[in-house]
Each structure stands twice: as structure tokens, then as C-alpha cells.
Design a protein around this motif. Sequence first.
Motif, short mmCIF file in Angstrom:
data_model
loop_
_atom_site.label_atom_id
_atom_site.label_comp_id
_atom_site.label_asym_id
_atom_site.label_seq_id
_atom_site.Cartn_x
_atom_site.Cartn_y
_atom_site.Cartn_z
N ARG A 10 0.83 -1.21 0.00
CA ARG A 10 0.00 0.00 0.00
C ARG A 10 0.86 1.26 0.00
O ARG A 10 0.54 2.24 -0.67
CB ARG A 10 -0.93 0.02 1.21
N THR A 107 -6.56 3.44 -0.52
CA THR A 107 -7.21 2.34 0.20
C THR A 107 -8.73 2.45 0.07
O THR A 107 -9.41 1.45 -0.14
CB THR A 107 -6.79 2.34 1.68
N SER A 110 -9.76 1.37 -3.40
CA SER A 110 -9.69 -0.08 -3.54
C SER A 110 -10.87 -0.75 -2.87
O SER A 110 -11.46 -1.70 -3.40
CB SER A 110 -8.39 -0.61 -2.93
#
Length: 121
Positions: A10, A107, A110
Motif C-alpha cells: 500500500r 485504500t 480499492s
Amino acid sequence: MISFILTTNRLLKALIRAFKQPLFISLITSLFFILLSGTMFYTNVEGWSILDAIYFCVVSLIPSGVDTSLTPTTSLGKVFTMFYLAVGVGVMFLTLLILGKTMIKSTDESTSEITKNRKLL
């Protein structure tokens, strides 16, 4: 170990996205020159090794409680450190802030993508 790998993944994705932002590029460039100037100063004036100088420069700018066991001993070194920290901490903070926001945004995107794919199934 798996969580470390996922977090590193990440972080790398966030770095790639952050480098697409002009502000992040200017902050990274400024931070590089601040670290370079600090390293050059401490190696020449304080007589520290390059590794010790880089370590002190990076750790002193990151908001943490790490004790480097390195302190400037000359008067010039102490005055330089005051200005170095006043300028460098702000640049480091903004750099980490933008990187963190980019990491959270990627994040979130996603997660929303996974949710959309589940709804399609």
C-alpha cells in the motif's frame, strides 16, 4: 509478516500516486536538499560520519521519540540545528501528511472497487 507485506504494498502504491502531485514532488525535493545540507553540515562542522549525520538528520525530523545519542557540541552546530529543525520538521510533516492522505485515498478507492465488484456478482 503478511500484514507487513500488505502495508508495504500500500505504501509503494501511495508513493507512486503521490509522485503524480506537483506539491509532493516539490516537498520531496525540498526535503532532499534539507537532509543533504544537514548531512554536509554535521560531517564538516561536528566531525560525524556520513551515516551518523544522515541518521541524525532523518530521525530528528520525524515526529518520534527515538534517541539518537548524537548532539551538536559546537556553538555553530547548536544554532544550525535550531534553524534546521524549525524548517525541516514542517517540510517533513507536510510530506508525511500528503503521503498518508494519498495512502488513505488509494485504500478507500480499492475498498469501493471491491464493493462494486461484489454487487455485480
